[in-house]
Design an enzyme around this catalytic site. Structure first.
Site, PDB file in Angstrom:
ATOM      1  N   ASP A 189       0.853  -1.183   0.000  1.00  0.00           N
ATOM      2  CA  ASP A 189       0.000   0.000   0.000  1.00  0.00           C
ATOM      3  C   ASP A 189       0.893   1.238   0.000  1.00  0.00           C
ATOM      4  O   ASP A 189       1.701   1.427   0.921  1.00  0.00           O
ATOM      5  CB  ASP A 189      -0.920   0.011   1.219  1.00  0.00           C
ATOM      6  CG  ASP A 189      -1.988   1.093   1.113  1.00  0.00           C
ATOM      7  OD1 ASP A 189      -3.062   0.812   0.554  1.00  0.00           O
ATOM      8  OD2 ASP A 189      -1.719   2.216   1.566  1.00  0.00           O
ATOM      9  N   ASN A 211      -2.013  12.853  -4.475  1.00  0.00           N
ATOM     10  CA  ASN A 211      -3.003  13.342  -5.441  1.00  0.00           C
ATOM     11  C   ASN A 211      -3.439  14.760  -5.113  1.00  0.00           C
ATOM     12  O   ASN A 211      -3.616  15.600  -6.009  1.00  0.00           O
ATOM     13  CB  ASN A 211      -4.218  12.416  -5.463  1.00  0.00           C
ATOM     14  CG  ASN A 211      -3.983  11.166  -6.290  1.00  0.00           C
ATOM     15  OD1 ASN A 211      -3.184  11.166  -7.223  1.00  0.00           O
ATOM     16  ND2 ASN A 211      -4.666  10.085  -5.936  1.00  0.00           N
ATOM     17  N   HIS A 242      -3.652  14.391  -9.924  1.00  0.00           N
ATOM     18  CA  HIS A 242      -3.823  12.985 -10.286  1.00  0.00           C
ATOM     19  C   HIS A 242      -2.804  12.481 -11.320  1.00  0.00           C
ATOM     20  O   HIS A 242      -2.428  11.309 -11.272  1.00  0.00           O
ATOM     21  CB  HIS A 242      -5.250  12.749 -10.790  1.00  0.00           C
ATOM     22  CG  HIS A 242      -6.265  12.801  -9.686  1.00  0.00           C
ATOM     23  ND1 HIS A 242      -6.478  11.753  -8.824  1.00  0.00           N
ATOM     24  CD2 HIS A 242      -7.102  13.798  -9.294  1.00  0.00           C
ATOM     25  CE1 HIS A 242      -7.418  12.079  -7.951  1.00  0.00           C
ATOM     26  NE2 HIS A 242      -7.826  13.320  -8.209  1.00  0.00           N
ATOM     27  N   ASP A 249      -0.786   9.075 -10.868  1.00  0.00           N
ATOM     28  CA  ASP A 249      -0.710   7.989 -11.852  1.00  0.00           C
ATOM     29  C   ASP A 249       0.732   7.600 -12.133  1.00  0.00           C
ATOM     30  O   ASP A 249       1.051   6.418 -12.303  1.00  0.00           O
ATOM     31  CB  ASP A 249      -1.402   8.398 -13.155  1.00  0.00           C
ATOM     32  CG  ASP A 249      -2.915   8.468 -13.018  1.00  0.00           C
ATOM     33  OD1 ASP A 249      -3.447   7.939 -12.025  1.00  0.00           O
ATOM     34  OD2 ASP A 249      -3.560   9.060 -13.908  1.00  0.00           O
ATOM     35  N   GLU A 264      -4.433   2.250  -4.690  1.00  0.00           N
ATOM     36  CA  GLU A 264      -2.976   2.283  -4.502  1.00  0.00           C
ATOM     37  C   GLU A 264      -2.482   1.004  -3.853  1.00  0.00           C
ATOM     38  O   GLU A 264      -1.379   0.972  -3.297  1.00  0.00           O
ATOM     39  CB  GLU A 264      -2.573   3.493  -3.651  1.00  0.00           C
ATOM     40  CG  GLU A 264      -2.994   3.440  -2.204  1.00  0.00           C
ATOM     41  CD  GLU A 264      -4.394   3.979  -1.940  1.00  0.00           C
ATOM     42  OE1 GLU A 264      -4.687   4.294  -0.775  1.00  0.00           O
ATOM     43  OE2 GLU A 264      -5.195   4.091  -2.894  1.00  0.00           O
TER      44      GLU A 264
END
Length: 405
Positions: free
Chosen positions: A256, A264, A269, A273, A299
């Site tokens: 994680d 973010n 974002h 990514d 994630e």
């Protein structure tokens, strides 16, 4: 009832031409280069056979020889089409080697040796058919359970071409009327069957590939290129079953990415990514080729390793260190790249749900202990029910293995 050979050849070429146009149109619409190769080969072969059948006497020896050579080029195109279909480069010399061998044979043999010329010509076509069958066979995947027709059709084509000629040479070695015997009629009928059979195989392969592509799309994460939850679960179940037969343990890892929401929020974002793609690359490059990995949530990632718990912890630590040192820099500054990892191992045959549940508990412990660390769960029982019973009354079901942040 007798069959007119010229009529049969004309029918065969008309069918081949229509199928060639169909393949060209379909290949252009679907953007499949191999279909354009196959379609062009059909049209080229049909044109050469038609012209040779209808006007060979008027064209003269040189032009008739050239038409025959064009037919062999078409055979070479069919072979190369099978290569292109499976993502390999065409072998350009292979397009003309058959034609060159035919021209050399005709120029060497006497004009009266029609049987020998027919034998050599059929042999060249049979070689191309064998090469095509070989290409299709070598690309047969384990998931393809009905791949045998793709190889059988060209093999039968070569067999039908060669067997009558070999028998004819044995039984009638000096009979020049062999060229107009029942074998020639059989060849014309076989051409029709081969043309239709080959197109059937082509569309079977295209359909099979389309189904496989849709299946892969349903099992893959488009952003990272890894397995999604569904794909990871399916492939992991097969790995567990394989390792269970050998009596070997398996280990699950759950990753994680730390503070991903804040990444973010702070950087946008697109930066998030990029972090996800970077982590996927780190996992794939750090783990072994025999290890499975996938993105099972936003994630959150998972991996299944055919190894003991201790080896799994070491692998997890390698991933943690590689990701922590890989950082991304954007316009607003560097982006922290750390990950928390939970590890759970079990004996041969441990269910995937058991491993993931235990690894998730260990991951939660890693988060509570400060993140950017690896935590390992206790050795697991075989079933999920037993695991739940064992951990129901425990306040701390994991064995902490702190790792320096």
């Amino acid at each position: 009832m007798s069959l007119d050979t010229s009529t049969l050849y004309f029918i065969a070429t008309m069918i081949a031409a229509m199928l060639g146009v169909m393949l060209l149109v379909f290949g252009r619409n679907e953007k499949i280069p191999a279909l354009r190769w196959w379609g062009s080969a059909y049209l080229l072969g049909a044109a050469s056979v038609a012209l040779w059948t209808l006007a060979s006497h008027a064209l003269g020896g040189v032009l008739s020889l050239a038409l025959n050579a064009v037919g062999f080029v078409a055979c070479g195109m069919v072979w190369n089409a099978s290569r292109v279909f499976h993502g390999r480069k065409p072998i350009w010399p292979g397009l003309i080697l058959g034609a060159m061998a035919w021209i050399a044979a005709v120029m060497t043999l006497s004009p009266a040796a029609s049987v020998m010329r027919m034998t050599i010509g059929a042999g060249i076509v049979a070689v191309y058919a064998a090469l095509t069958a070989t290409e299709l066979w070598t690309e047969r995947r384990r998931s393809v359970q009905r791949g045998w027709p793709a190889m059988l059709v060209p093999v039968m084509h070569g067999f039908v071409l060669m067997l009558p000629i070999l028998l004819g040479n044995l039984l009638q070695p000096h009979d020049e009327k062999f060229a107009s015997s029942i074998w020639v009629t059989g060849f014309s009928v076989e051409l029709v069957l081969y043309a239709v059979g080959t197109v059937f195989v082509i569309f079977m392969l295209v359909s099979e590939r389309a189904v496989s592509a849709h299946k892969n799309a349903a099992s893959m994460d488009p952003l990272t290129g890894m397995f999604n939850r569904r794909g990871f679960s399916e492939i992991s179940s097969r790995l567990i079953e394989r390792e269970a037969k050998a009596g070997r343990p398996v280990t699950a890892l759950i990753f994680d990415i730390d503070h991903f929401k804040s990444i973010n929020d702070r950087f946008g974002h697109p930066a998030g990514d990029e972090v996800l793609k970077l982590f996927a690359t780190v996992v794939v490059n750090t783990l072994r080729i025999s290890d499975l990995s996938g993105r099972i949530g936003g994630e959150e990632f998972a991996a299944l390793l055919p190894c003991s718990l201790e080896e799994g912890v070491l692998a997890a630590e390698r991933v943690r260190e590689a990701f922590a040192s890989s950082g991304i820099v954007v316009e607003d500054g560097p982006v922290d790249t750390t990950v928390s990892i939970g590890v759970a191992g079990g004996p041969a045959g441990t269910e995937l749900e058991v491993l993931l549940a235990a690894a998730d508990t260990a991951l939660y412990q890693a988060k509570r202990s400060g993140r950017n660390r690896v935590e390992a769960a206790e050795e697991l029982p075989l079933s999920l029910e037993n695991w739940r019973r064992k951990t129901a009354g425990l306040s701390s079901p994991v064995r902490s293995q702190p790792v320096a942040a």
